[in-house]
Design a protein around this motif. Structure first.
Motif, PDB file in Angstrom:
ATOM      1  N   TYR A  82       0.837  -1.204   0.000  1.00 39.96           N
ATOM      2  CA  TYR A  82       0.000   0.000   0.000  1.00 39.96           C
ATOM      3  C   TYR A  82       0.873   1.257   0.000  1.00 39.96           C
ATOM      4  O   TYR A  82       0.589   2.235  -0.671  1.00 39.96           O
ATOM      5  CB  TYR A  82      -0.929   0.022   1.216  1.00 39.96           C
ATOM      6  CG  TYR A  82      -1.802  -1.210   1.341  1.00 39.96           C
ATOM      7  CD1 TYR A  82      -2.440  -1.740   0.221  1.00 39.96           C
ATOM      8  CD2 TYR A  82      -1.988  -1.859   2.553  1.00 39.96           C
ATOM      9  CE1 TYR A  82      -3.228  -2.881   0.316  1.00 39.96           C
ATOM     10  CE2 TYR A  82      -2.777  -2.983   2.663  1.00 39.96           C
ATOM     11  CZ  TYR A  82      -3.392  -3.504   1.542  1.00 39.96           C
ATOM     12  OH  TYR A  82      -4.159  -4.621   1.633  1.00 39.96           O
ATOM     13  N   LYS A  83       1.936   1.178   0.787  1.00 41.23           N
ATOM     14  CA  LYS A  83       2.795   2.370   0.898  1.00 41.23           C
ATOM     15  C   LYS A  83       3.487   2.667  -0.428  1.00 41.23           C
ATOM     16  O   LYS A  83       3.656   3.827  -0.803  1.00 41.23           O
ATOM     17  CB  LYS A  83       3.789   2.204   2.043  1.00 41.23           C
ATOM     18  CG  LYS A  83       3.072   2.396   3.370  1.00 41.23           C
ATOM     19  CD  LYS A  83       3.945   2.267   4.575  1.00 41.23           C
ATOM     20  CE  LYS A  83       3.056   2.358   5.826  1.00 41.23           C
ATOM     21  NZ  LYS A  83       3.705   1.894   7.032  1.00 41.23           N
ATOM     22  N   LYS A  84       3.857   1.624  -1.118  1.00 43.39           N
ATOM     23  CA  LYS A  84       4.496   1.821  -2.434  1.00 43.39           C
ATOM     24  C   LYS A  84       3.515   2.500  -3.398  1.00 43.39           C
ATOM     25  O   LYS A  84       3.870   3.446  -4.101  1.00 43.39           O
ATOM     26  CB  LYS A  84       4.916   0.465  -3.012  1.00 43.39           C
ATOM     27  CG  LYS A  84       6.374   0.157  -2.772  1.00 43.39           C
ATOM     28  CD  LYS A  84       6.802  -1.089  -3.534  1.00 43.39           C
ATOM     29  CE  LYS A  84       7.723  -1.901  -2.633  1.00 43.39           C
ATOM     30  NZ  LYS A  84       7.518  -3.328  -2.703  1.00 43.39           N
ATOM     31  N   GLY A 181       0.804   7.381   8.630  1.00 45.04           N
ATOM     32  CA  GLY A 181       1.237   6.686   7.425  1.00 45.04           C
ATOM     33  C   GLY A 181       0.404   5.460   7.075  1.00 45.04           C
ATOM     34  O   GLY A 181       0.578   4.875   5.998  1.00 45.04           O
ATOM     35  N   THR A 182      -0.517   5.053   7.955  1.00 42.80           N
ATOM     36  CA  THR A 182      -1.293   3.845   7.632  1.00 42.80           C
ATOM     37  C   THR A 182      -2.370   4.149   6.598  1.00 42.80           C
ATOM     38  O   THR A 182      -3.069   5.172   6.686  1.00 42.80           O
ATOM     39  CB  THR A 182      -1.955   3.236   8.890  1.00 42.80           C
ATOM     40  OG1 THR A 182      -2.764   4.258   9.494  1.00 42.80           O
ATOM     41  CG2 THR A 182      -0.926   2.728   9.878  1.00 42.80           C
ATOM     42  N   PRO A 183      -2.497   3.287   5.621  1.00 40.73           N
ATOM     43  CA  PRO A 183      -3.493   3.526   4.567  1.00 40.73           C
ATOM     44  C   PRO A 183      -4.909   3.314   5.097  1.00 40.73           C
ATOM     45  O   PRO A 183      -5.110   2.571   6.053  1.00 40.73           O
ATOM     46  CB  PRO A 183      -3.148   2.465   3.524  1.00 40.73           C
ATOM     47  CG  PRO A 183      -2.445   1.391   4.270  1.00 40.73           C
ATOM     48  CD  PRO A 183      -1.756   2.039   5.418  1.00 40.73           C
ATOM     49  N   THR A 184      -5.864   3.957   4.479  1.00 38.33           N
ATOM     50  CA  THR A 184      -7.251   3.815   4.952  1.00 38.33           C
ATOM     51  C   THR A 184      -7.994   2.769   4.128  1.00 38.33           C
ATOM     52  O   THR A 184      -7.531   2.320   3.078  1.00 38.33           O
ATOM     53  CB  THR A 184      -8.005   5.160   4.860  1.00 38.33           C
ATOM     54  OG1 THR A 184      -7.936   5.592   3.503  1.00 38.33           O
ATOM     55  CG2 THR A 184      -7.399   6.188   5.785  1.00 38.33           C
ATOM     56  N   TYR A 185      -9.141   2.424   4.646  1.00 41.23           N
ATOM     57  CA  TYR A 185      -9.942   1.320   4.136  1.00 41.23           C
ATOM     58  C   TYR A 185     -10.159   1.312   2.609  1.00 41.23           C
ATOM     59  O   TYR A 185      -9.794   0.369   1.920  1.00 41.23           O
ATOM     60  CB  TYR A 185     -11.290   1.333   4.879  1.00 41.23           C
ATOM     61  CG  TYR A 185     -12.280   0.415   4.256  1.00 41.23           C
ATOM     62  CD1 TYR A 185     -12.152  -0.950   4.418  1.00 41.23           C
ATOM     63  CD2 TYR A 185     -13.306   0.909   3.458  1.00 41.23           C
ATOM     64  CE1 TYR A 185     -13.033  -1.815   3.801  1.00 41.23           C
ATOM     65  CE2 TYR A 185     -14.183   0.063   2.840  1.00 41.23           C
ATOM     66  CZ  TYR A 185     -14.049  -1.293   3.016  1.00 41.23           C
ATOM     67  OH  TYR A 185     -14.895  -2.141   2.389  1.00 41.23           O
TER      68      TYR A 185
END
Ligand code: GLU
Length: 474
Positions: A82-84, A181-185
């Motif tokens: 997700y971060k990428k 930094g955490t991606p959301t749903y």
């Protein structure tokens, strides 16, 4: 194109009936087109997700036989991916950092409310050609927002609901990564559906509102847009939204409540989908017939009576050895240990025609393995002084009589009773069958009593008669 569907539960509770139907439809669609069915656990809500719920979902799927070809994939284990993707979007300018503090957003919200406007982010950090952005504050970790198109409409032909159009002007620039930094749903769903090559997204219609946002993000990523099928919700027997109030909400509860998975599957298949007037069909047949064109867009109403009717059908059809092991477990739970004699399969052969529930079936046949306690009223009503001499005679005849081979005895036992009735001038079959029933089964309802006697066997039949006749004689 290879069909790839997925079931993507959030592990915050059991696999409930609605989720099971979603899983079944996704599974069947993949099977029909020889595609792949993927299980994805959407566990990014760390507060509410539990390993127990993951297990419960898997148990439910296993019980129903909804096997998956790939997965389970856990979103929490896919953070790097997700971060990428997030970075790619930032680089491409389809996402941007927003440094608004909570307080600023709160002030914005309040002023919009005061003006009678719908509260929404005012895009102050959204980069645009020729627009100067505020200077970056040092004490704020930014969130990442998706640069949602501001004009035009998002349109899709929902395979259940038909054409749906939502204006982009109605959509905010969605937060796709939190300040930590955490991606959301919605973002995780998009990345996963894209990366996993999902071709049909089949899910509950509580997600209709997410779909235009997800389509916009997929477009921004240059991904192929899957087809969407949003299933309507399931209402309880009473027409209200299905909830805990309706008792069995977890699929495994249906197991505990005496249902066969075949019955639940067949039932779920017909919940909002139909194939002419076909009501009873197995999953192989269902996978051949199933398509997304015949799903009703309106809410489906649960009907316990129909489920019971299907359960009765599948109990009759069940493999007798499998049925026996299921019933043995249910009996053991009530403290009744099945013995080698009488053979449980024989007992079930006699009883399953009349059953629509496995727990009930287990209760009904328990008397073969645990001495029944007839209630006093029945004993007094049926084992009367009147009939006592005939019962004593019958017992003697039964004792003297060679019951013969296990399989041949019954006819003879039955005939022996019939002959007694024929040779007497005041006896009828029910008059002698009822007290026998009470003595042998502890109840006043059973299949033919001679069939019961055959299965109980000579020794047990005589012992049970003896117990009552002795009490009476005293
Ligand atoms: N995790 C979502 C849910 O359990 C489903 C998301 C989806 O199917 O797109 O409701």
């Amino acid at each position: 194109m290879i069909v790839r569907t997925r079931f993507a539960p959030s592990p915050t509770g059991f696999l409930h009936i609605g989720g099971a139907r979603t899983a079944l439809f996704s599974w069947a669609y993949a099977k029909k087109y020889h595609g792949k069915f993927i299980l994805r656990i959407e566990d990014t809500d760390v507060e509410r997700s539990t390993p127990a719920a993951v297990q419960a979902i898997m148990d439910g799927m296993q019980w129903l036989g909804l096997d998956y070809d790939e997965g389970p994939f856990y979103q929490m284990q896919r953070m790097d991916t997700y971060k990428k993707v997030l970075q790619t979007m930032l680089d491409a300018g389809t996402a941007y950092y927003c440094y608004c503090s909570k307080e600023e957003l709160e002030i914005l919200r309040e002023s919009q409310m005061q003006q009678g406007l719908k509260p929404r982010y005012d895009r102050r950090w959204r980069p645009e050609a020729g627009k100067s952005l505020p200077s970056i504050p040092h004490n704020i970790s930014p969130v990442v927002r998706f640069k949602n198109p501001q004009t035009g409409v998002v349109t899709w032909d929902d395979l259940v609901k038909g054409r749906i159009e939502i204006a982009n002007a109605e959509m905010d620039d969605l937060i796709i990564a939190r300040a930590d930094g955490t991606p959301t749903y919605n973002f995780c769903v998009v990345v996963d559906d894209w990366e996993m090559g999902i071709t049909q997204v089949i899910r509950g219609d509580d997600h209709v509102n997410n779909t235009p946002r997800q389509i916009n993000m997929l477009n921004a990523l240059g991904a192929t847009i899957p087809q969407y099928a949003h299933l309507s919700m399931i209402l309880g027997d009473d027409g209200q939204k299905l909830s805990k109030r309706h008792g069995a909400v977890s699929v495994m509860q249906y197991h505990d409540d005496g249902y066969l998975p075949e019955a639940v599957l067949n039932y779920l298949a017909r919940l909002g989908w139909s194939h002419g007037d076909a009501e009873i069909f197995n999953m192989q047949q269902f996978c051949e017939w199933f398509d997304l064109d015949h799903i009703t867009p309106s809410a489906a109403q649960f009907n316990t009576e129909k489920l019971n009717w299907l359960n009765a059908h599948y109990i009759k059809e069940a493999n007798i050895d499998e049925l026996a092991s299921d019933i043995a477990i249910r009996l053991a739970k009530t403290g009744v240990e099945v013995k080698l004699q009488p053979k449980l399969q024989d007992v079930l052969g006699l009883y399953r025609e009349r059953a629509n529930n496995l727990n009930q079936l287990a209760r009904d046949i328990a008397y073969f393995y645990a001495l029944p306690q007839a209630n006093v009223v029945d004993v007094e009503k049926y084992i009367t002084d009147d009939i006592l001499p005939q019962l004593i005679t019958l017992k003697k005849k039964l004792a003297d009589f060679d019951w013969g081979r296990d399989d041949g005895g019954a006819v003879d036992v039955g005939m022996l009773i019939s002959n007694m009735v024929r040779d007497s001038n005041n006896l009828t079959y029910p008059k002698i069958a009822m007290p026998l029933r009470v003595m042998l089964t502890g109840t006043t309802q059973s299949p033919n009593i001679d069939a019961v006697m055959r299965i109980l066997g000579k020794t047990e039949t005589l012992a049970r008669m003896e117990k009552y006749l002795n009490q009476k004689k005293q």
